[in-house]
Motif scaffolding. Structure first.
Motif, PDB file in Angstrom:
ATOM      1  N   GLY A  50       0.800  -1.221   0.000  1.00 41.68           N
ATOM      2  CA  GLY A  50       0.000   0.000   0.000  1.00 41.68           C
ATOM      3  C   GLY A  50       0.830   1.269   0.000  1.00 41.68           C
ATOM      4  O   GLY A  50       0.365   2.317   0.442  1.00 41.68           O
ATOM      5  N   MET A  51       2.066   1.165  -0.499  1.00 43.95           N
ATOM      6  CA  MET A  51       2.959   2.315  -0.519  1.00 43.95           C
ATOM      7  C   MET A  51       3.401   2.641  -1.943  1.00 43.95           C
ATOM      8  O   MET A  51       3.246   1.832  -2.854  1.00 43.95           O
ATOM      9  CB  MET A  51       4.170   2.049   0.360  1.00 43.95           C
ATOM     10  CG  MET A  51       3.824   1.991   1.822  1.00 43.95           C
ATOM     11  SD  MET A  51       5.269   1.893   2.865  1.00 43.95           S
ATOM     12  CE  MET A  51       5.371   0.132   3.067  1.00 43.95           C
ATOM     13  N   ILE A  52       3.968   3.829  -2.085  1.00 47.36           N
ATOM     14  CA  ILE A  52       4.494   4.276  -3.361  1.00 47.36           C
ATOM     15  C   ILE A  52       5.920   4.787  -3.143  1.00 47.36           C
ATOM     16  O   ILE A  52       6.186   5.452  -2.135  1.00 47.36           O
ATOM     17  CB  ILE A  52       3.580   5.367  -3.982  1.00 47.36           C
ATOM     18  CG1 ILE A  52       3.944   5.647  -5.437  1.00 47.36           C
ATOM     19  CG2 ILE A  52       3.578   6.641  -3.151  1.00 47.36           C
ATOM     20  CD1 ILE A  52       2.891   6.448  -6.187  1.00 47.36           C
ATOM     21  N   PRO A  53       6.856   4.447  -4.052  1.00 50.52           N
ATOM     22  CA  PRO A  53       8.217   4.971  -3.903  1.00 50.52           C
ATOM     23  C   PRO A  53       8.269   6.458  -4.258  1.00 50.52           C
ATOM     24  O   PRO A  53       7.533   6.927  -5.125  1.00 50.52           O
ATOM     25  CB  PRO A  53       9.039   4.139  -4.891  1.00 50.52           C
ATOM     26  CG  PRO A  53       8.064   3.577  -5.847  1.00 50.52           C
ATOM     27  CD  PRO A  53       6.740   3.522  -5.160  1.00 50.52           C
ATOM     28  N   VAL A  54       9.153   7.163  -3.567  1.00 49.26           N
ATOM     29  CA  VAL A  54       9.338   8.596  -3.778  1.00 49.26           C
ATOM     30  C   VAL A  54      10.813   8.856  -4.056  1.00 49.26           C
ATOM     31  O   VAL A  54      11.667   8.556  -3.220  1.00 49.26           O
ATOM     32  CB  VAL A  54       8.904   9.415  -2.544  1.00 49.26           C
ATOM     33  CG1 VAL A  54       9.069  10.906  -2.801  1.00 49.26           C
ATOM     34  CG2 VAL A  54       7.481   9.075  -2.140  1.00 49.26           C
ATOM     35  N   LEU A  67      15.754   7.799  -2.020  1.00 49.33           N
ATOM     36  CA  LEU A  67      14.523   7.089  -2.355  1.00 49.33           C
ATOM     37  C   LEU A  67      13.890   6.650  -1.047  1.00 49.33           C
ATOM     38  O   LEU A  67      14.576   6.118  -0.167  1.00 49.33           O
ATOM     39  CB  LEU A  67      14.818   5.867  -3.224  1.00 49.33           C
ATOM     40  CG  LEU A  67      13.632   4.929  -3.452  1.00 49.33           C
ATOM     41  CD1 LEU A  67      12.663   5.525  -4.464  1.00 49.33           C
ATOM     42  CD2 LEU A  67      14.119   3.574  -3.924  1.00 49.33           C
ATOM     43  N   ALA A  68      12.598   6.897  -0.908  1.00 48.93           N
ATOM     44  CA  ALA A  68      11.880   6.479   0.295  1.00 48.93           C
ATOM     45  C   ALA A  68      10.474   6.072  -0.126  1.00 48.93           C
ATOM     46  O   ALA A  68      10.135   6.136  -1.303  1.00 48.93           O
ATOM     47  CB  ALA A  68      11.852   7.608   1.314  1.00 48.93           C
ATOM     48  N   TYR A  69       9.662   5.677   0.837  1.00 48.77           N
ATOM     49  CA  TYR A  69       8.298   5.233   0.552  1.00 48.77           C
ATOM     50  C   TYR A  69       7.292   6.031   1.355  1.00 48.77           C
ATOM     51  O   TYR A  69       7.568   6.471   2.463  1.00 48.77           O
ATOM     52  CB  TYR A  69       8.145   3.741   0.881  1.00 48.77           C
ATOM     53  CG  TYR A  69       8.845   2.869  -0.120  1.00 48.77           C
ATOM     54  CD1 TYR A  69       8.161   2.342  -1.204  1.00 48.77           C
ATOM     55  CD2 TYR A  69      10.209   2.603   0.003  1.00 48.77           C
ATOM     56  CE1 TYR A  69       8.818   1.556  -2.138  1.00 48.77           C
ATOM     57  CE2 TYR A  69      10.868   1.823  -0.923  1.00 48.77           C
ATOM     58  CZ  TYR A  69      10.169   1.294  -1.996  1.00 48.77           C
ATOM     59  OH  TYR A  69      10.821   0.533  -2.930  1.00 48.77           O
ATOM     60  N   MET A  70       6.104   6.199   0.760  1.00 47.35           N
ATOM     61  CA  MET A  70       4.991   6.867   1.420  1.00 47.35           C
ATOM     62  C   MET A  70       3.794   5.944   1.441  1.00 47.35           C
ATOM     63  O   MET A  70       3.555   5.225   0.476  1.00 47.35           O
ATOM     64  CB  MET A  70       4.559   8.117   0.651  1.00 47.35           C
ATOM     65  CG  MET A  70       5.367   9.333   0.838  1.00 47.35           C
ATOM     66  SD  MET A  70       4.556  10.685  -0.068  1.00 47.35           S
ATOM     67  CE  MET A  70       5.531  12.035   0.540  1.00 47.35           C
ATOM     68  N   ASN A  71       3.035   6.024   2.535  1.00 42.28           N
ATOM     69  CA  ASN A  71       1.702   5.444   2.545  1.00 42.28           C
ATOM     70  C   ASN A  71       0.720   6.614   2.485  1.00 42.28           C
ATOM     71  O   ASN A  71       1.136   7.776   2.385  1.00 42.28           O
ATOM     72  CB  ASN A  71       1.491   4.540   3.775  1.00 42.28           C
ATOM     73  CG  ASN A  71       1.555   5.297   5.084  1.00 42.28           C
ATOM     74  OD1 ASN A  71       1.652   6.521   5.130  1.00 42.28           O
ATOM     75  ND2 ASN A  71       1.510   4.559   6.183  1.00 42.28           N
ATOM     76  N   ARG A 135      25.482  13.929   1.627  1.00 47.61           N
ATOM     77  CA  ARG A 135      24.426  14.793   1.073  1.00 47.61           C
ATOM     78  C   ARG A 135      23.374  13.953   0.345  1.00 47.61           C
ATOM     79  O   ARG A 135      22.196  14.221   0.453  1.00 47.61           O
ATOM     80  CB  ARG A 135      25.038  15.815   0.129  1.00 47.61           C
ATOM     81  CG  ARG A 135      23.995  16.621  -0.606  1.00 47.61           C
ATOM     82  CD  ARG A 135      24.215  18.088  -0.460  1.00 47.61           C
ATOM     83  NE  ARG A 135      23.234  18.801  -1.250  1.00 47.61           N
ATOM     84  CZ  ARG A 135      22.159  19.378  -0.734  1.00 47.61           C
ATOM     85  NH1 ARG A 135      21.953  19.329   0.550  1.00 47.61           N
ATOM     86  NH2 ARG A 135      21.319  20.025  -1.504  1.00 47.61           N
ATOM     87  N   SER A 136      23.810  12.973  -0.430  1.00 45.25           N
ATOM     88  CA  SER A 136      22.920  12.095  -1.179  1.00 45.25           C
ATOM     89  C   SER A 136      23.145  10.657  -0.745  1.00 45.25           C
ATOM     90  O   SER A 136      24.246  10.265  -0.371  1.00 45.25           O
ATOM     91  CB  SER A 136      23.211  12.224  -2.685  1.00 45.25           C
ATOM     92  OG  SER A 136      22.555  11.217  -3.416  1.00 45.25           O
ATOM     93  N   CYS A 137      22.102   9.852  -0.841  1.00 47.77           N
ATOM     94  CA  CYS A 137      22.238   8.409  -0.564  1.00 47.77           C
ATOM     95  C   CYS A 137      22.948   7.705  -1.724  1.00 47.77           C
ATOM     96  O   CYS A 137      23.391   6.572  -1.568  1.00 47.77           O
ATOM     97  CB  CYS A 137      20.863   7.791  -0.356  1.00 47.77           C
ATOM     98  SG  CYS A 137      20.053   8.362   1.157  1.00 47.77           S
ATOM     99  N   PHE A 138      23.044   8.369  -2.871  1.00 53.72           N
ATOM    100  CA  PHE A 138      23.646   7.773  -4.065  1.00 53.72           C
ATOM    101  C   PHE A 138      25.086   8.268  -4.216  1.00 53.72           C
ATOM    102  O   PHE A 138      25.404   9.038  -5.113  1.00 53.72           O
ATOM    103  CB  PHE A 138      22.803   8.112  -5.295  1.00 53.72           C
ATOM    104  CG  PHE A 138      21.425   7.534  -5.211  1.00 53.72           C
ATOM    105  CD1 PHE A 138      21.181   6.224  -5.568  1.00 53.72           C
ATOM    106  CD2 PHE A 138      20.359   8.297  -4.740  1.00 53.72           C
ATOM    107  CE1 PHE A 138      19.905   5.682  -5.476  1.00 53.72           C
ATOM    108  CE2 PHE A 138      19.082   7.764  -4.643  1.00 53.72           C
ATOM    109  CZ  PHE A 138      18.859   6.456  -5.009  1.00 53.72           C
TER     110      PHE A 138
END
Length: 143
Positions: A50-54, A67-71, A135-138
């Motif tokens: 029930g989540m979407i990647p952001v 990148l994270a997820y939202m419900n 600063r970035s996860c990448f």
């Protein structure tokens, strides 16, 4: 690490204060503005949880930050507060980016891809976006 839940009382307190200090960082409420979505949450294509990647991108220099997820609840909180709010899959709770670290993400725009299964959030990033302090996860080069 301390966790501070964003209760309705805390949310009201933070909105009323022009600037407050948390964990030796500055929160600027003038940058956090409520948003209105052109689409309903129900029109998004969600994963099995029930989540979407952001995908989060710096609004000033276009750098991809994380990148994270939202419900649905995180989506509503993000719209209401103008602060990026995610759902932590490891802790099973809402997570307002910057609430404990001071590394807030002020939303500048939210877009959805053509399949309506991924959100692109452009933000003003304060400090590091990554929990490692980068600063970035990448930051790890693969090829």
């Amino acid at each position: 690490m301390r966790r501070f839940p964003l209760t309705p009382a805390l949310r009201m307190y933070y909105r009323r204060k022009a600037v407050y200090k948390m964990e030796n960082k500055q929160f600027d409420s003038s940058l956090a503005r409520p948003l209105t979505s052109s689409l309903e949450w129900s029109s998004f294509k969600l994963n099995a949880d029930g989540m979407i990647p952001v995908i989060v991108q710096d609004d000033q220099n276009d750098e991809v930050l994380m990148l994270a997820y939202m419900n649905g609840e995180a989506w509503q909180k993000t719209l209401e507060t103008g602060l990026m709010t995610y759902y932590s899959r490891s802790r099973n709770e809402l997570w307002v980016k910057g609430l404990t670290s001071g590394h807030f993400q002020y939303v500048r725009s939210l877009k959805i891809d053509c399949d309506r299964d991924t959100i692109l959030a452009r933000v003003i990033q304060v400090g590091a976006a990554c929990h490692t302090g980068n600063r970035s996860c990448f930051y790890t080069e693969l090829a």
